[in-house]
Design an enzyme around this catalytic site. Structure first.
Site, mmCIF file in Angstrom:
data_model
loop_
_atom_site.group_PDB
_atom_site.id
_atom_site.type_symbol
_atom_site.label_atom_id
_atom_site.label_comp_id
_atom_site.label_asym_id
_atom_site.label_seq_id
_atom_site.Cartn_x
_atom_site.Cartn_y
_atom_site.Cartn_z
ATOM 1 N N HIS A 307 0.855 -1.182 0.000
ATOM 2 C CA HIS A 307 0.000 0.000 0.000
ATOM 3 C C HIS A 307 0.889 1.228 0.000
ATOM 4 C CE1 HIS A 307 -3.131 2.836 1.133
ATOM 5 N NE2 HIS A 307 -3.978 1.911 0.717
ATOM 6 N N ASP A 365 -8.017 -5.419 0.123
ATOM 7 C CA ASP A 365 -8.511 -6.263 -0.963
ATOM 8 C C ASP A 365 -8.138 -7.729 -0.828
ATOM 9 O OD1 ASP A 365 -9.794 -4.283 -2.514
ATOM 10 O OD2 ASP A 365 -7.831 -3.510 -3.079
HETATM 11 N N1 CMC Z 1 4.164 -7.551 -4.781
HETATM 12 C C1 CMC Z 1 5.508 -7.503 -4.977
HETATM 13 N N2 CMC Z 1 6.252 -6.385 -4.827
HETATM 14 C C2 CMC Z 1 5.618 -5.260 -4.490
HETATM 15 C C3 CMC Z 1 4.237 -5.225 -4.278
HETATM 16 C C4 CMC Z 1 3.510 -6.420 -4.428
HETATM 17 N N3 CMC Z 1 2.173 -6.439 -4.238
HETATM 18 N N4 CMC Z 1 3.860 -3.969 -3.964
HETATM 19 C C5 CMC Z 1 4.991 -3.242 -3.972
HETATM 20 N N5 CMC Z 1 6.053 -4.019 -4.284
HETATM 21 C C6 CMC Z 1 7.455 -3.586 -4.360
HETATM 22 C C7 CMC Z 1 7.726 -2.808 -5.640
HETATM 23 O O1 CMC Z 1 8.182 -3.654 -6.672
HETATM 24 C C8 CMC Z 1 8.765 -1.826 -5.197
HETATM 25 O O2 CMC Z 1 10.003 -2.482 -5.177
HETATM 26 P P1 CMC Z 1 11.374 -1.632 -5.477
HETATM 27 O O3 CMC Z 1 11.454 -0.589 -4.414
HETATM 28 O O4 CMC Z 1 12.443 -2.662 -5.381
HETATM 29 O O5 CMC Z 1 11.194 -1.057 -6.847
HETATM 30 C C9 CMC Z 1 8.401 -1.515 -3.747
HETATM 31 O O6 CMC Z 1 7.665 -2.661 -3.288
HETATM 32 C C10 CMC Z 1 7.519 -0.276 -3.591
HETATM 33 O O7 CMC Z 1 6.422 -0.413 -4.478
HETATM 34 P P2 CMC Z 1 5.788 0.790 -5.312
HETATM 35 O O8 CMC Z 1 5.058 0.244 -6.471
HETATM 36 O O9 CMC Z 1 6.843 1.818 -5.569
HETATM 37 O O10 CMC Z 1 4.819 1.353 -4.218
HETATM 38 P P3 CMC Z 1 3.553 2.220 -4.499
HETATM 39 O O11 CMC Z 1 3.261 2.940 -3.233
HETATM 40 O O12 CMC Z 1 3.723 3.056 -5.721
HETATM 41 O O13 CMC Z 1 2.405 1.139 -4.827
HETATM 42 C C11 CMC Z 1 0.602 -0.366 -4.626
HETATM 43 C C12 CMC Z 1 1.423 0.749 -3.940
HETATM 44 C C13 CMC Z 1 -0.642 -0.643 -3.792
HETATM 45 C C14 CMC Z 1 0.124 0.127 -6.002
HETATM 46 C C15 CMC Z 1 1.481 -1.632 -4.760
HETATM 47 O O14 CMC Z 1 1.866 -2.103 -3.491
HETATM 48 C C16 CMC Z 1 0.786 -2.750 -5.553
HETATM 49 O O15 CMC Z 1 0.822 -2.736 -6.787
HETATM 50 N N6 CMC Z 1 0.088 -3.703 -4.830
HETATM 51 C C17 CMC Z 1 -0.677 -4.722 -5.506
HETATM 52 C C18 CMC Z 1 -2.029 -4.154 -5.934
HETATM 53 C C19 CMC Z 1 -2.963 -3.952 -4.774
HETATM 54 O O16 CMC Z 1 -3.129 -4.815 -3.923
HETATM 55 N N7 CMC Z 1 -3.632 -2.777 -4.749
HETATM 56 C C20 CMC Z 1 -4.645 -2.463 -3.750
HETATM 57 C C21 CMC Z 1 -4.233 -1.324 -2.867
HETATM 58 S S1 CMC Z 1 -5.292 -1.192 -1.419
HETATM 59 C C22 CMC Z 1 -6.843 -0.775 -2.023
HETATM 60 C C23 CMC Z 1 -6.894 0.609 -2.525
HETATM 61 O O17 CMC Z 1 -6.678 1.562 -1.768
HETATM 62 O O18 CMC Z 1 -7.193 0.757 -3.719
#
Ligand code: CMC
Length: 431
Positions: A307, A365
């Site tokens: 998140h 989720d």
């Molecule tokens: N599985 C594997 N690696 C992950 C995941 C994951 N679910 N989420 C983040 N990472 C890694 C990512 O690869 C990155 O690694 P690095 O620093 O080495 O590049 C690091 O963790 C930080 O991730 P980010 O994408 O820069 O973080 P963000 O804040 O931009 O993204 C997120 C947040 C929710 C989009 C992401 O965690 C994700 O894609 N999760 C899966 C989708 C999901 O479950 N979304 C629902 C969110 S909660 C409901 C809502 O509010 O909508």
């Protein structure tokens, strides 16, 4: 003494001082409204990871501690003690309703549950296999063509009626999107039922026989709606605010919010989680998927994990996991292979160095899809349910924005890296 922060340009040695603002709780924010005017530079923050876009009194999240408050009340207490309508009232008005206010609010909402009859024909314009989110987005936007009498956003009474209309009609729209996909007749709302109960009724009743909503499932659905009601300035809420900042009508703004929520990184994750659990198929395959999630060259991610704000267990996920057990028990489901996979996956991920180091925990989720599926709700409706619950938060935030004297049209700037000005080439001389 008022807090300030000083920025220094190391090249010229110039310094500028900016005010620092403090909220009631949470980190301070640097007021950079005059940054460009004073420094001739913009700030750069793709994804707004360090940018506060507005002042708000609605929701507070402490992502490090895993705390979520609505108008100061912890989500756990609201989910335990309130129904969805009370939480909607709280988000909209700032205080929990007393018994009289609650009754009046419920009456006001139920007054607007029906859709304009002509919307029947509007639904028929969609292909039968349309994704419910496509239908919701289209129908929510189309409401602005049906309810002209509440579109003056400068009029508080118009804003109130539009807010009630959106909250009241969204369950009808979502249930009808489902009925349309099945080819079943639309079921009209029943105003003697509670909000969540009425939604389940419109989803599952048919005109041919009596249908009674299971009260335990209605209670679970009510709680799920509470858990999704608002989450401060996430992508869809920011989209609603940005759309609304131009003065667009509330129905159009909510349609924009629905579109933004649809993506798998946001509300679409609940659908993606269930598809992922099905793809994993067996507990013995979990290590392979965890390995893929950690592989930089593989774009697979563990859906329902991670998140932007929570760097700790999402408090909503904890309540969701408990609700999941209650629903499965009520439905007499002793063995649910997807739940088994989810529990094992959570355990493995929470002990894995990669997930620990990046502070990736289950989010709201992760368990919701298992509950929805057990209730008989199809996967494509999962995000539609999120949208129906989040409409309350969106509309509360939209109202707050419209009442905010600081409100301006949202207009970010950019770091331009394209070609500088160049001479036009006639087509004959282009290679
Ligand atoms: N599985 C594997 N690696 C992950 C995941 C994951 N679910 N989420 C983040 N990472 C890694 C990512 O690869 C990155 O690694 P690095 O620093 O080495 O590049 C690091 O963790 C930080 O991730 P980010 O994408 O820069 O973080 P963000 O804040 O931009 O993204 C997120 C947040 C929710 C989009 C992401 O965690 C994700 O894609 N999760 C899966 C989708 C999901 O479950 N979304 C629902 C969110 S909660 C409901 C809502 O509010 O909508």
């Amino acid at each position: 003494m008022a807090k300030t922060i000083t920025v220094k340009d190391n090249a010229s040695g110039k310094t500028w001082t900016f005010p620092v603002m403090s909220g009631t709780v949470g980190p301070d924010v640097v007021d950079i409204r005059k940054f460009y005017a004073e420094t001739d530079m913009f700030t750069y923050d793709p994804g707004f990871t360090s940018t506060g876009s507005c002042e708000s009194k609605i929701t507070f999240i402490d992502g490090d501690k895993g705390v979520l408050l609505h108008r100061g009340y912890p989500i756990e207490e609201l989910a335990e003690n309130c129904n969805f309508e009370e939480v909607a009232y709280l988000l909209l008005n700032g205080e929990l309703p007393n018994a009289v206010e609650k009754k009046k609010f419920q009456r006001d909402i139920t007054y607007h549950t029906m859709l304009h009859e002509q919307l029947h024909s509007f639904f028929s314009g969609f292909r039968r296999d349309a994704h419910p989110m496509a239908v919701m987005c289209g129908v929510a936007g189309a409401l602005s063509a049906f309810y002209h009498d509440s579109l003056d956003i400068t009029n508080p009474e118009h804003r109130r009626i539009s807010s009630y209309r959106l909250i009241a009609k969204m369950p009808t729209i979502a249930a009808w999107a489902y009925k349309y996909s099945l080819g079943q007749p639309f079921i009209y709302p029943r105003n003697d039922l509670g909000y969540a109960e009425n939604f389940l009724y419109m989803m599952f009743a048919t005109p041919c026989e009596d249908y009674e909503v299971n009260p335990i499932l209605a209670k679970a659905m009510d709680r799920i709606l509470i858990l999704h009601a608002d989450h401060e300035q996430n992508a869809s809420t920011s989209t609603v605010r940005l759309a609304g900042s131009s003065g667009a009508n509330p129905f159009a703004c909510i349609a924009a919010g629905i579109a933004s929520l649809w993506g798998p990184a946001h509300g679409g994750a609940n659908e993606a989680v269930l598809n992922m659990l099905k793809q994993i198929g067996n507990k013995k395959n979990i290590p392979e998927f965890v390995k893929r999630a950690k592989d930089k060259n593989d774009n697979f991610r563990l859906m329902g994990f991670g998140h932007r704000v929570y760097k700790n267990y999402d408090p909503r996920a904890r309540i969701m996991s408990r609700t999941c057990s209650e629903v499965l028990k009520e439905l007499g489901i002793k063995n649910n292979p997807l739940l088994d996979i989810a529990i094992e996956l959570e355990k493995i991920a929470l002990e894995d160095e990669y997930f620990i180091e990046k502070k990736l925990y289950p989010n709201v989720d992760f368990y919701s899809g298992i509950i929805f599926e057990a209730m008989g709700i199809p996967v494509t409706m999962f995000t539609a349910l999120f949208a129906l619950a989040r409409t309350t938060g969106w509309i509360a935030q939209w109202n707050e924005m419209n009442e905010d004297p600081q409100q301006k049209i949202g207009r970010p700037r950019q770091l331009y890296t394209g070609s500088p000005k160049r001479k036009f080439k006639p087509i004959k001389s282009r290679k």
